[in-house]
Design an enzyme around this catalytic site. Structure first.
Site, PDB file in Angstrom:
ATOM      1  N   HIS A  29       0.719  -1.240   0.017  1.00 14.98           N
ATOM      2  CA  HIS A  29       0.044  -0.076  -0.137  1.00 14.98           C
ATOM      3  C   HIS A  29       0.848   1.172  -0.061  1.00 14.98           C
ATOM      4  O   HIS A  29       1.230   1.788   1.117  1.00 14.98           O
ATOM      5  CB  HIS A  29      -0.770  -0.060   1.100  1.00 14.98           C
ATOM      6  CG  HIS A  29      -1.995  -1.172   1.306  1.00 14.98           C
ATOM      7  ND1 HIS A  29      -1.371  -2.427   1.790  1.00 14.98           N
ATOM      8  CD2 HIS A  29      -2.988  -1.374   1.032  1.00 14.98           C
ATOM      9  CE1 HIS A  29      -2.417  -3.368   1.800  1.00 14.98           C
ATOM     10  NE2 HIS A  29      -3.467  -2.586   1.343  1.00 14.98           N
ATOM     11  N   GLY A 157     -10.749   4.498   7.431  1.00 10.67           N
ATOM     12  CA  GLY A 157     -11.120   3.402   7.820  1.00 10.67           C
ATOM     13  C   GLY A 157     -11.326   2.915   9.242  1.00 10.67           C
ATOM     14  O   GLY A 157     -12.145   2.424   9.802  1.00 10.67           O
ATOM     15  N   HIS A 260      -4.132   3.504  -3.269  1.00  9.50           N
ATOM     16  CA  HIS A 260      -4.277   2.848  -1.914  1.00  9.50           C
ATOM     17  C   HIS A 260      -3.425   1.607  -1.781  1.00  9.50           C
ATOM     18  O   HIS A 260      -2.645   1.416  -0.836  1.00  9.50           O
ATOM     19  CB  HIS A 260      -5.724   2.660  -1.734  1.00  9.50           C
ATOM     20  CG  HIS A 260      -6.093   1.761  -0.392  1.00  9.50           C
ATOM     21  ND1 HIS A 260      -6.107   2.070   0.618  1.00  9.50           N
ATOM     22  CD2 HIS A 260      -6.027   0.350  -0.475  1.00  9.50           C
ATOM     23  CE1 HIS A 260      -6.171   1.073   1.740  1.00  9.50           C
ATOM     24  NE2 HIS A 260      -6.436  -0.050   0.826  1.00  9.50           N
ATOM     25  N   GLU A 407     -17.679  -3.762  24.775  1.00 13.20           N
ATOM     26  CA  GLU A 407     -17.141  -5.037  25.034  1.00 13.20           C
ATOM     27  C   GLU A 407     -15.642  -4.853  23.950  1.00 13.20           C
ATOM     28  O   GLU A 407     -14.654  -5.325  24.693  1.00 13.20           O
ATOM     29  CB  GLU A 407     -17.731  -6.151  24.721  1.00 13.20           C
ATOM     30  CG  GLU A 407     -19.030  -6.512  25.769  1.00 13.20           C
ATOM     31  CD  GLU A 407     -20.241  -5.645  25.351  1.00 13.20           C
ATOM     32  OE1 GLU A 407     -20.271  -4.809  24.505  1.00 13.20           O
ATOM     33  OE2 GLU A 407     -21.200  -5.716  26.222  1.00 13.20           O
ATOM     34  N   PHE A 433     -20.939 -12.534  24.739  1.00 14.20           N
ATOM     35  CA  PHE A 433     -20.545 -11.470  24.135  1.00 14.20           C
ATOM     36  C   PHE A 433     -19.112 -11.466  23.838  1.00 14.20           C
ATOM     37  O   PHE A 433     -18.374 -10.630  23.599  1.00 14.20           O
ATOM     38  CB  PHE A 433     -20.987 -10.174  24.942  1.00 14.20           C
ATOM     39  CG  PHE A 433     -22.289 -10.383  25.167  1.00 14.20           C
ATOM     40  CD1 PHE A 433     -23.192 -10.540  24.108  1.00 14.20           C
ATOM     41  CD2 PHE A 433     -23.030  -9.976  26.493  1.00 14.20           C
ATOM     42  CE1 PHE A 433     -24.612 -10.272  24.366  1.00 14.20           C
ATOM     43  CE2 PHE A 433     -24.378  -9.996  26.530  1.00 14.20           C
ATOM     44  CZ  PHE A 433     -25.157 -10.246  25.622  1.00 14.20           C
ATOM     45  N   HIS A 457     -21.711 -16.528  32.980  1.00 12.38           N
ATOM     46  CA  HIS A 457     -22.869 -16.919  32.481  1.00 12.38           C
ATOM     47  C   HIS A 457     -22.480 -17.810  31.337  1.00 12.38           C
ATOM     48  O   HIS A 457     -22.634 -17.607  30.061  1.00 12.38           O
ATOM     49  CB  HIS A 457     -23.497 -15.955  32.213  1.00 12.38           C
ATOM     50  CG  HIS A 457     -24.168 -15.040  33.504  1.00 12.38           C
ATOM     51  ND1 HIS A 457     -23.269 -14.357  34.069  1.00 12.38           N
ATOM     52  CD2 HIS A 457     -25.285 -14.737  33.898  1.00 12.38           C
ATOM     53  CE1 HIS A 457     -23.636 -13.821  35.225  1.00 12.38           C
ATOM     54  NE2 HIS A 457     -25.137 -13.877  35.073  1.00 12.38           N
ATOM     55  N   HIS A 469     -28.617 -14.937  25.501  1.00 13.41           N
ATOM     56  CA  HIS A 469     -27.513 -14.927  26.328  1.00 13.41           C
ATOM     57  C   HIS A 469     -26.900 -16.252  26.732  1.00 13.41           C
ATOM     58  O   HIS A 469     -25.925 -16.135  27.496  1.00 13.41           O
ATOM     59  CB  HIS A 469     -28.191 -14.332  27.688  1.00 13.41           C
ATOM     60  CG  HIS A 469     -28.161 -12.946  27.440  1.00 13.41           C
ATOM     61  ND1 HIS A 469     -29.168 -12.316  26.670  1.00 13.41           N
ATOM     62  CD2 HIS A 469     -28.137 -12.009  28.428  1.00 13.41           C
ATOM     63  CE1 HIS A 469     -29.385 -11.051  26.794  1.00 13.41           C
ATOM     64  NE2 HIS A 469     -28.722 -10.685  27.715  1.00 13.41           N
ATOM     65  N   ARG A 516     -22.763 -19.007  36.299  1.00 13.03           N
ATOM     66  CA  ARG A 516     -23.893 -18.254  36.962  1.00 13.03           C
ATOM     67  C   ARG A 516     -24.069 -18.844  38.234  1.00 13.03           C
ATOM     68  O   ARG A 516     -24.162 -18.446  39.467  1.00 13.03           O
ATOM     69  CB  ARG A 516     -24.984 -17.915  36.297  1.00 13.03           C
ATOM     70  CG  ARG A 516     -25.828 -16.998  37.055  1.00 13.03           C
ATOM     71  CD  ARG A 516     -27.188 -16.868  36.097  1.00 13.03           C
ATOM     72  NE  ARG A 516     -27.990 -15.946  36.796  1.00 13.03           N
ATOM     73  CZ  ARG A 516     -29.515 -16.279  37.218  1.00 13.03           C
ATOM     74  NH1 ARG A 516     -29.829 -17.585  36.714  1.00 13.03           N
ATOM     75  NH2 ARG A 516     -30.115 -15.482  38.005  1.00 13.03           N
TER      76      ARG A 516
HETATM   77  C1  TPP Z   1     -11.473  -4.615   9.831  1.00  5.92           C
HETATM   78  C2  TPP Z   1     -10.836  -4.403   8.580  1.00  5.92           C
HETATM   79  N1  TPP Z   1     -11.677  -4.160   7.593  1.00  5.92           N
HETATM   80  C3  TPP Z   1     -11.332  -4.174   6.206  1.00  5.92           C
HETATM   81  C4  TPP Z   1      -9.975  -4.037   5.830  1.00  5.92           C
HETATM   82  C5  TPP Z   1      -9.486  -3.859   4.561  1.00  5.92           C
HETATM   83  N2  TPP Z   1      -9.127  -2.618   4.278  1.00  5.92           N
HETATM   84  C6  TPP Z   1      -7.654  -2.359   4.311  1.00  5.92           C
HETATM   85  S1  TPP Z   1      -7.337  -0.704   4.244  1.00  5.92           S
HETATM   86  C7  TPP Z   1      -9.034  -0.486   3.932  1.00  5.92           C
HETATM   87  C8  TPP Z   1      -9.527   0.971   3.467  1.00  5.92           C
HETATM   88  C9  TPP Z   1      -8.844   1.988   4.483  1.00  5.92           C
HETATM   89  O1  TPP Z   1      -9.217   3.268   4.123  1.00  5.92           O
HETATM   90  P1  TPP Z   1      -8.482   4.379   4.722  1.00  5.92           P
HETATM   91  O2  TPP Z   1      -8.098   4.337   6.288  1.00  5.92           O
HETATM   92  O3  TPP Z   1      -9.210   5.803   4.412  1.00  5.92           O
HETATM   93  O4  TPP Z   1      -7.084   4.098   4.107  1.00  5.92           O
HETATM   94  P2  TPP Z   1      -6.278   4.893   2.821  1.00  5.92           P
HETATM   95  O5  TPP Z   1      -7.072   4.343   1.618  1.00  5.92           O
HETATM   96  O6  TPP Z   1      -6.806   6.363   2.874  1.00  5.92           O
HETATM   97  O7  TPP Z   1      -4.871   4.598   2.741  1.00  5.92           O
HETATM   98  C10 TPP Z   1      -9.801  -1.416   3.948  1.00  5.92           C
HETATM   99  C11 TPP Z   1     -11.166  -1.639   3.847  1.00  5.92           C
HETATM  100  C12 TPP Z   1      -9.192  -4.146   7.104  1.00  5.92           C
HETATM  101  N3  TPP Z   1      -7.909  -4.183   6.895  1.00  5.92           N
HETATM  102  N4  TPP Z   1      -9.581  -4.202   8.412  1.00  5.92           N
END
Ligand code: TPP
Ligand code: MG
Length: 660
Positions: A29, A157, A260, A407, A433, A457, A469, A516
């Site tokens: 990336h 993200g 990206h 959680e 949970f 539980h 639960h 429990r």
């Molecule tokens: C929990 C989770 N869901 C999905 C992904 C897959 N994923 C990696 S980067 C990304 C997009 C992230 O966007 P952003 O944080 O804006 O990064 P940018 O493109 O700006 O580098 C996704 C969906 C992941 N790594 N973790």
């Protein structure tokens, strides 16, 4: 230092390393490291308190790359600032087997990687735990020893993920003013513009949590640096919106989701070199730029030496060091044996959640590192004891945390607390949970962190609250996570032993699945050994040669014992094996396992699904448990209804013997 041409070339060194390493690996990336290169340069050169030659300096600032896909950003920074283990060869081998430079930053692979990131949102929530640990340890050991900041780089993200909402809300409530998040505000994620999916008022959101929100041009290092100065001066946590262009410097692709997560390609890299005035070969950094970065990496050297002097002079230094090493005092083992001896003298019928509370009570005086809490179920999880005071912004010395109904945030924060060092986190909710904690539990296990999940539980035995639960598949799902110890103790003695084993195992998390309902004590006699640590053992043997082996965990040990006496009355000799931790039993020698299991037909009883027990079940053996969701009813009706009874075990045993 201002936005000098040299500073710009320092940032461009990060860009070049990112695009070259991703190109060499043909995966990775480049966009995020190129977009955040300037902001990261400002942070590392002007603010971050660290000394690349002493990576484990306990009072260093913590830096967390929550947007873990941008891993080349941290690898480039560690290399450039002079961390010895992050050689240029490691960067050349980005994403290759055995390299420190894994696809996403992994804790333990290299110095300076404070946590494993990649699952978005986890890093920012870990950072909340680290900032909590910092405040608590400062309250306990003094500012002389503990006085640092926690910095995060998070992307769109991370902020979209639910866990970031929980974590940010906690941080605002706890007023963790030393937490500073640089938000890579580039409005791009994988599918394209973030407006495709989200229209939050991010500033309003964080302001409402009680944060300070600042904005800076993310490509203006002076502006970012000034914002960090303002963040440090405020007693609220701070979010700095760094307005950036993803892939900054790649002339044709920057600002698009195309940068990206894919190599830029030879042509675009050539064009970027032109635009950035970076004529150097791949992985080649001019000497003057390397020297300037090394200077940044040594900037904290004097502060580190001064800290070492203060540490040597501190009356707390021995206790501080013991805490940071994560050592468990021998007194913990002694306290557990004392409590077990009390139980031997006067056996008690206790719910194992209550037995857990009594174990905490016994252990706490010998284990000041325990840092516990619950996600709004303190009274049900039995996690608080009289000696606790509550950790909050008016009393950071407290060791009990009200995590609220969060959680996932709790579990992720516990990882940060453990990673920070100096504390052993435990946190609680209902076992069902764990599904809300699971992404972070998986990371506790992957990172070898001693995090203790107190999950009460634990079965249909919770009764009337019903199938929403009642955990059914949860023990199996948790046992499926590598390096996670799942304990389901059957009485007060096993519960104390499970606590002891969880505390003494420094490189793995534990789940304590607790009942429990009250469970009669079946362990009597000599309490010297920790039998639970073996995972399974013969709880009550038979007098005659064994014809049946009954294996059970938790509340079902009582059912097995019942079946055993009924079988004895019918002239059938059955042994009862208690299995408080399948994972630990699997780790014993063949000889030990064979001795416990014997060769007689086996009946396994657990109020959960069969999955996970198969390796102990031969063709003719029998499993008594659940194969559907539970139901809402009083406990006795449920056990009858689902056929988890001593009668069912007796019937199965008789059948197995007749068919032999
Ligand atoms: C929990 C989770 N869901 C999905 C992904 C897959 N994923 C990696 S980067 C990304 C997009 C992230 O966007 P952003 O944080 O804006 O990064 P940018 O493109 O700006 O580098 C996704 C969906 C992941 N790594 N973790
Ligand atoms: Mg983005």
């Amino acid at each position: 230092m201002p936005n000098t041409p040299q500073r710009q070339q320092m940032a461009n060194a990060i860009r070049a390393l990112a695009m070259d390493a991703v190109q060499a690996a043909n995966s990775g990336h480049p966009g995020m490291p190129m977009g955040m290169a300037d902001a990261a340069t400002a942070l590392f050169c002007d603010h971050l308190k660290f000394d690349a030659s002493t990576p484990d300096w306990p009072d260093r600032d913590r830096f967390i790359l929550s947007a873990g896909h941008g891993s080349m950003l941290i690898y480039a920074l560690l290399h450039l600032t002079g961390y010895k283990d992050m050689t240029i060869d490691q960067l050349r081998r980005f994403r290759q087997l055995g390299a420190r430079t894994a696809g996403h930053p992994e804790y333990g692979h290299a110095n300076g990687i404070e946590t494993t990131t990649g699952p978005l949102g986890q890093g920012i929530a870990n950072a909340v735990g680290m900032a909590m640990a910092e405040r608590h340890l400062a309250a306990r050991f003094g500012d002389d020893l503990v006085d640092h900041h926690t910095y995060v780089i998070a992307g769109d993200g991370c902020l979209m993920e639910g866990v970031s909402h929980e974590a940010a809300s906690m941080a605002g409530h706890m007023r963790l003013g030393r937490l500073i998040v640089l938000f890579d505000d580039n409005s791009i994620s994988i599918d394209g513009d973030t407006s495709l999916a989200v229209s939050d008022d991010i500033s309003g959101r964080f302001t409402a949590y009680g944060w300070q929100v600042l904005t800076a041009d993310g490509h203006d290092m002076d502006a970012v640096s000034a914002a960090i100065t303002a963040a440090k001066a405020d007693d609220r946590p701070s979010l700095i919106r760094c307005k950036t262009v993803i892939g900054f410097g790649a002339p044709n692709k920057q600002g698009t989701s195309g940068v990206h997560g894919a190599p830029l390609g030879a042509d675009e890299i050539a064009a970027a070199r032109e635009l950035l005035d970076w004529p150097h070969a791949p992985f080649e950094i001019p000497a003057a730029i390397t020297a300037a970065w090394r200077e940044a990496g040594a900037r904290g050297h004097d502060a580190c030496s001064a800290w070492q002097d203060r540490h040597a002079a501190s009356p707390h230094h021995a206790a501080f060091d013991q805490a940071m090493r994560g050592e468990i005092d021998k007194a913990v083992g002694a306290a557990v044996v004392d409590w077990k001896n009390t139980l031997a003298t006067a056996p008690q019928k206790l719910a194992t959640r209550v037995a857990s509370q009594k174990a905490i009570e016994a252990i706490l005086p010998a284990c000041p590192a325990l840092f516990g809490g619950s996600a709004d179920l303190t009274g049900s999880n039995n996690t608080r004891v009289a000696a606790h005071t509550v950790f909050d912004h008016s009393h950071y010395a407290g060791t009990y945390i009200h995590y609220g109904v969060r959680e996932h945030g709790m579990a992720a924060a516990m990882n940060g607390i453990a990673l920070h060092g100096g504390l052993i986190p435990y946190g609680a909710t209902f076992l069902v949970f764990t599904d809300y904690c699971r992404p972070s539990m998986r990371l506790s296990a992957l990172m070898n962190q001693r995090v203790i999940y107190v999950m009460t539980h634990d079965s249909i035995g919770l009764g009337e609250d019903g199938p929403t639960h009642q955990p059914v598949e949860h023990l199996a799902a948790l046992r499926a996570i590598p390096n996670l110890m799942v304990f389901r103790p059957g009485d007060a003695v096993e519960t104390a032993e499970a606590w002891q084993t969880a505390l003494e195992t420094t490189n793995a998390p534990s789940v304590l699945a607790l009942s429990r309902q009250g469970l009669a004590q079946f362990r009597h006699g000599d309490m010297t050994d920790n039998k639970t640590a073996k995972g399974a053992y013969i709880a009550v043997d038979c007098d005659a040669p064994r014809q049946i082996t009954l294996l059970a965990s938790g509340s079902e040990v009582a059912i097995a014992l019942d079946a055993q006496s009924n079988l004895a009355a019918a002239g059938i000799a059955a042994a009862v094996v208690s299995v408080p931790c399948l994972d630990l039993f699997a780790a014993q020698s063949d000889a030990y396992r064979d001795a416990v299991l014997g060769t007689a037909p086996r009946i396994i009883i657990e109020a959960g699904i069969r999955q996970g027990w198969e390796w102990l079940l031969r063709d003719d053996d029998h499993f008594i448990g659940m194969s559907s969701f539970g139901a809402s009813a009083p406990i006795d009706d449920l056990y009858q209804h689902f056929g988890i009874t001593a009668g069912a075990a007796v019937e199965a045993a008789t059948g197995l013997i007749e068919n032999r």
